[in-house]
Design a protein around this motif. Structure first.
Motif, PDB file in Angstrom:
ATOM      1  N   GLY A 193       0.790  -1.218   0.000  1.00 16.43           N
ATOM      2  CA  GLY A 193       0.000   0.000   0.000  1.00 16.43           C
ATOM      3  C   GLY A 193       0.822   1.268   0.000  1.00 16.43           C
ATOM      4  O   GLY A 193       0.266   2.366  -0.118  1.00 16.43           O
ATOM      5  N   ASN A 194       2.129   1.143   0.131  1.00 22.64           N
ATOM      6  CA  ASN A 194       3.015   2.301   0.051  1.00 22.64           C
ATOM      7  C   ASN A 194       3.413   2.575  -1.401  1.00 22.64           C
ATOM      8  O   ASN A 194       3.160   1.757  -2.289  1.00 22.64           O
ATOM      9  CB  ASN A 194       4.258   2.073   0.905  1.00 22.64           C
ATOM     10  CG  ASN A 194       3.952   2.081   2.386  1.00 22.64           C
ATOM     11  OD1 ASN A 194       3.187   2.912   2.874  1.00 22.64           O
ATOM     12  ND2 ASN A 194       4.535   1.144   3.122  1.00 22.64           N
ATOM     13  N   ILE A 195       4.057   3.705  -1.636  1.00 23.65           N
ATOM     14  CA  ILE A 195       4.553   4.037  -2.967  1.00 23.65           C
ATOM     15  C   ILE A 195       5.992   3.567  -3.080  1.00 23.65           C
ATOM     16  O   ILE A 195       6.833   3.907  -2.253  1.00 23.65           O
ATOM     17  CB  ILE A 195       4.465   5.544  -3.240  1.00 23.65           C
ATOM     18  CG1 ILE A 195       3.044   6.059  -2.984  1.00 23.65           C
ATOM     19  CG2 ILE A 195       4.911   5.844  -4.668  1.00 23.65           C
ATOM     20  CD1 ILE A 195       1.978   5.423  -3.849  1.00 23.65           C
ATOM     21  N   TRP A 196       6.266   2.778  -4.116  1.00 24.74           N
ATOM     22  CA  TRP A 196       7.607   2.279  -4.390  1.00 24.74           C
ATOM     23  C   TRP A 196       8.179   3.065  -5.572  1.00 24.74           C
ATOM     24  O   TRP A 196       7.467   3.337  -6.545  1.00 24.74           O
ATOM     25  CB  TRP A 196       7.562   0.799  -4.771  1.00 24.74           C
ATOM     26  CG  TRP A 196       7.252  -0.133  -3.636  1.00 24.74           C
ATOM     27  CD1 TRP A 196       6.292   0.026  -2.678  1.00 24.74           C
ATOM     28  CD2 TRP A 196       7.889  -1.383  -3.357  1.00 24.74           C
ATOM     29  NE1 TRP A 196       6.280  -1.048  -1.818  1.00 24.74           N
ATOM     30  CE2 TRP A 196       7.251  -1.924  -2.203  1.00 24.74           C
ATOM     31  CE3 TRP A 196       8.911  -2.098  -3.956  1.00 24.74           C
ATOM     32  CZ2 TRP A 196       7.627  -3.144  -1.667  1.00 24.74           C
ATOM     33  CZ3 TRP A 196       9.285  -3.322  -3.420  1.00 24.74           C
ATOM     34  CH2 TRP A 196       8.650  -3.834  -2.276  1.00 24.74           C
ATOM     35  N   GLY A 197       9.452   3.413  -5.481  1.00 23.82           N
ATOM     36  CA  GLY A 197      10.083   4.174  -6.539  1.00 23.82           C
ATOM     37  C   GLY A 197      11.482   3.693  -6.848  1.00 23.82           C
ATOM     38  O   GLY A 197      12.132   3.026  -6.025  1.00 23.82           O
ATOM     39  N   ILE A 217      10.838   3.614  -0.726  1.00 17.74           N
ATOM     40  CA  ILE A 217       9.433   3.369  -0.396  1.00 17.74           C
ATOM     41  C   ILE A 217       8.981   4.445   0.572  1.00 17.74           C
ATOM     42  O   ILE A 217       9.648   4.704   1.576  1.00 17.74           O
ATOM     43  CB  ILE A 217       9.242   1.967   0.225  1.00 17.74           C
ATOM     44  CG1 ILE A 217       9.708   0.877  -0.753  1.00 17.74           C
ATOM     45  CG2 ILE A 217       7.792   1.746   0.617  1.00 17.74           C
ATOM     46  CD1 ILE A 217       9.675  -0.528  -0.172  1.00 17.74           C
ATOM     47  N   PHE A 218       7.827   5.078   0.252  1.00 18.49           N
ATOM     48  CA  PHE A 218       7.328   6.106   1.169  1.00 18.49           C
ATOM     49  C   PHE A 218       5.838   5.954   1.430  1.00 18.49           C
ATOM     50  O   PHE A 218       5.098   5.360   0.638  1.00 18.49           O
ATOM     51  CB  PHE A 218       7.665   7.515   0.667  1.00 18.49           C
ATOM     52  CG  PHE A 218       7.003   7.928  -0.619  1.00 18.49           C
ATOM     53  CD1 PHE A 218       5.738   8.511  -0.630  1.00 18.49           C
ATOM     54  CD2 PHE A 218       7.654   7.769  -1.837  1.00 18.49           C
ATOM     55  CE1 PHE A 218       5.135   8.903  -1.811  1.00 18.49           C
ATOM     56  CE2 PHE A 218       7.068   8.165  -3.027  1.00 18.49           C
ATOM     57  CZ  PHE A 218       5.791   8.739  -3.010  1.00 18.49           C
ATOM     58  N   PRO A 220       2.194   7.091   1.399  1.00 17.07           N
ATOM     59  CA  PRO A 220       1.471   8.046   0.557  1.00 17.07           C
ATOM     60  C   PRO A 220       0.769   9.150   1.345  1.00 17.07           C
ATOM     61  O   PRO A 220       0.442  10.199   0.783  1.00 17.07           O
ATOM     62  CB  PRO A 220       0.463   7.171  -0.194  1.00 17.07           C
ATOM     63  CG  PRO A 220       0.319   5.941   0.643  1.00 17.07           C
ATOM     64  CD  PRO A 220       1.652   5.726   1.283  1.00 17.07           C
ATOM     65  N   ASN A 221       0.544   8.910   2.625  1.00 19.28           N
ATOM     66  CA  ASN A 221      -0.064   9.947   3.460  1.00 19.28           C
ATOM     67  C   ASN A 221       0.955  10.956   3.964  1.00 19.28           C
ATOM     68  O   ASN A 221       0.586  12.024   4.460  1.00 19.28           O
ATOM     69  CB  ASN A 221      -0.786   9.311   4.647  1.00 19.28           C
ATOM     70  CG  ASN A 221      -1.929   8.433   4.209  1.00 19.28           C
ATOM     71  OD1 ASN A 221      -2.763   8.835   3.403  1.00 19.28           O
ATOM     72  ND2 ASN A 221      -1.971   7.210   4.722  1.00 19.28           N
ATOM     73  N   HIS A 222       2.240  10.614   3.834  1.00 21.05           N
ATOM     74  CA  HIS A 222       3.319  11.498   4.292  1.00 21.05           C
ATOM     75  C   HIS A 222       4.468  11.446   3.284  1.00 21.05           C
ATOM     76  O   HIS A 222       5.523  10.890   3.574  1.00 21.05           O
ATOM     77  CB  HIS A 222       3.810  11.089   5.679  1.00 21.05           C
ATOM     78  CG  HIS A 222       2.736  11.077   6.718  1.00 21.05           C
ATOM     79  ND1 HIS A 222       2.281  12.226   7.318  1.00 21.05           N
ATOM     80  CD2 HIS A 222       2.026  10.045   7.248  1.00 21.05           C
ATOM     81  CE1 HIS A 222       1.331  11.911   8.194  1.00 21.05           C
ATOM     82  NE2 HIS A 222       1.156  10.600   8.172  1.00 21.05           N
ATOM     83  N   PRO A 223       4.279  12.019   2.088  1.00 17.45           N
ATOM     84  CA  PRO A 223       5.344  11.974   1.074  1.00 17.45           C
ATOM     85  C   PRO A 223       6.452  12.977   1.374  1.00 17.45           C
ATOM     86  O   PRO A 223       6.454  14.103   0.889  1.00 17.45           O
ATOM     87  CB  PRO A 223       4.593  12.325  -0.217  1.00 17.45           C
ATOM     88  CG  PRO A 223       3.427  13.147   0.239  1.00 17.45           C
ATOM     89  CD  PRO A 223       3.059  12.657   1.596  1.00 17.45           C
TER      90      PRO A 223
END
Length: 309
Positions: A193-197, A217-218, A220-223
């Motif tokens: 459910g996190n953003i992977w980059g 990995i961050f 998404p509620n706290h980018p």
């Protein structure tokens, strides 16, 4: 630049070749429609996959007004569809000799551009987009259009956040996820459910990392940097990435697969260090998956390969 669009049916082993789509830098889908970002001129086309191909009305041209003043865009590497709002988001590389990429929001219901934001990340191209929790996250590259020279004061790729509901205030929130990396080559919603980059490109702070790439990995509620975990030197990289680098997909097994630096990797998402295993050691670029979870990649630039999962 008069490239075609071929369609492969894995259940039948059937390949259909359609001529004349143009050079699609990236594609995205909603339902039966395939949206293509075409170079040159940053043209956006829609292909109705249930109708016959004719290269005049199908694919149909949605808009083509980004190549001239005031935007001067050329290559739509960032293509993202939002089925909930029936919108298309486009991130692009500037025209030859220019640095300022752009971010465009297009309403597919009204067939109107809601907005185009030039230089949304100052003097950088927008090449990667993903969506989570009413937010679009974009990844940038310090490299502009052909023949341009990066701004010497701009040395690191960034991630920006665009609210899909409500009002956005410019400049939009943005941060550097990995210090020293020039290109954020891909962003996806990971299985957690996190953003992977992926962060790559020649490192301005540590030349020894030029031939590697980082996974980050961050939340998404706290980018922001405080909520980002970095897995340094996780992959090999060519080191000369400008617009098109690594790609990621989430497999049906819940693991993440990565095409980067000529290799295909499987990343164990349950590993605390996100252990990566090389599946294919050479010649790999790009990456996609089908409904069965099988992987597809380009090998040696012109050949489509399938990796059975």
């Amino acid at each position: 630049m008069r490239g075609g669009l071929s369609v492969y049916d894995p259940s039948k082993g059937l390949l259909t070749r359609n001529k004349g789509a143009g050079q699609a830098e990236n594609m995205t889908t909603i339902g039966n429609n395939l949206y293509l970002g075409i170079y040159p001129g940053a043209w956006i086309k829609k292909y109705d996959t249930t109708a016959s191909w004719n290269d005049i009305t199908n694919p149909a041209l949605l808009f083509d007004d980004m190549d001239g003043s005031p935007f001067y865009q050329d290559r739509p590497f960032g293509m993202l569809a939002d089925p909930a709002l029936n919108r298309l988001y486009v991130g692009s590389v500037a025209s030859s000799g220019k640095l300022n990429g752009a971010f465009t929001v297009y309403d597919l219901t009204t067939n109107q551009q809601i907005t185009t934001v030039p230089d949304i990340v100052e003097h950088q191209s927008i090449i990667a987009l993903t969506y989570k929790n009413n937010k679009v996250f974009g990844g940038s590259s310090v490299y502009g259009g052909i023949g341009s020279t990066p701004d010497p004061s701009v040395t690191e790729g960034k991630v920006f956040t665009w609210q899909t509901t409500g009002t956005n205030t410019l400049p939009v929130p943005q941060y550097v996820p990995v210090a020293g990396r020039k290109v954020i080559s891909d962003l996806i919603v990971g299985p957690d459910g996190n953003i992977w980059g992926l962060a790559e490109g020649n490192s301005s702070t540590d030349p020894s990392r030029n031939l590697t790439a980082d996974l980050f990995i961050f939340d998404p509620n706290h980018p922001d940097a405080a909520h980002t975990t970095i897995y340094t030197n996780k992959f090999s990289s060519g080191g000369n990435v400008s617009w098109q680098g690594g790609k990621m997909v989430v497999g049906n097994d819940g693991n993440v697969y990565v095409s980067i630096g000529g290799k295909l990797y499987a990343v164990d998402v349950n590993s605390p260090t996100k252990d990566a295993v090389v599946l294919v050691p050479t010649g790999v670029s790009l990456l996609a998956s089908d409904k069965a979870g099988d992987l597809y990649y380009v090998k040696y630039e012109t050949n489509l390969y399938k990796y059975d999962k």
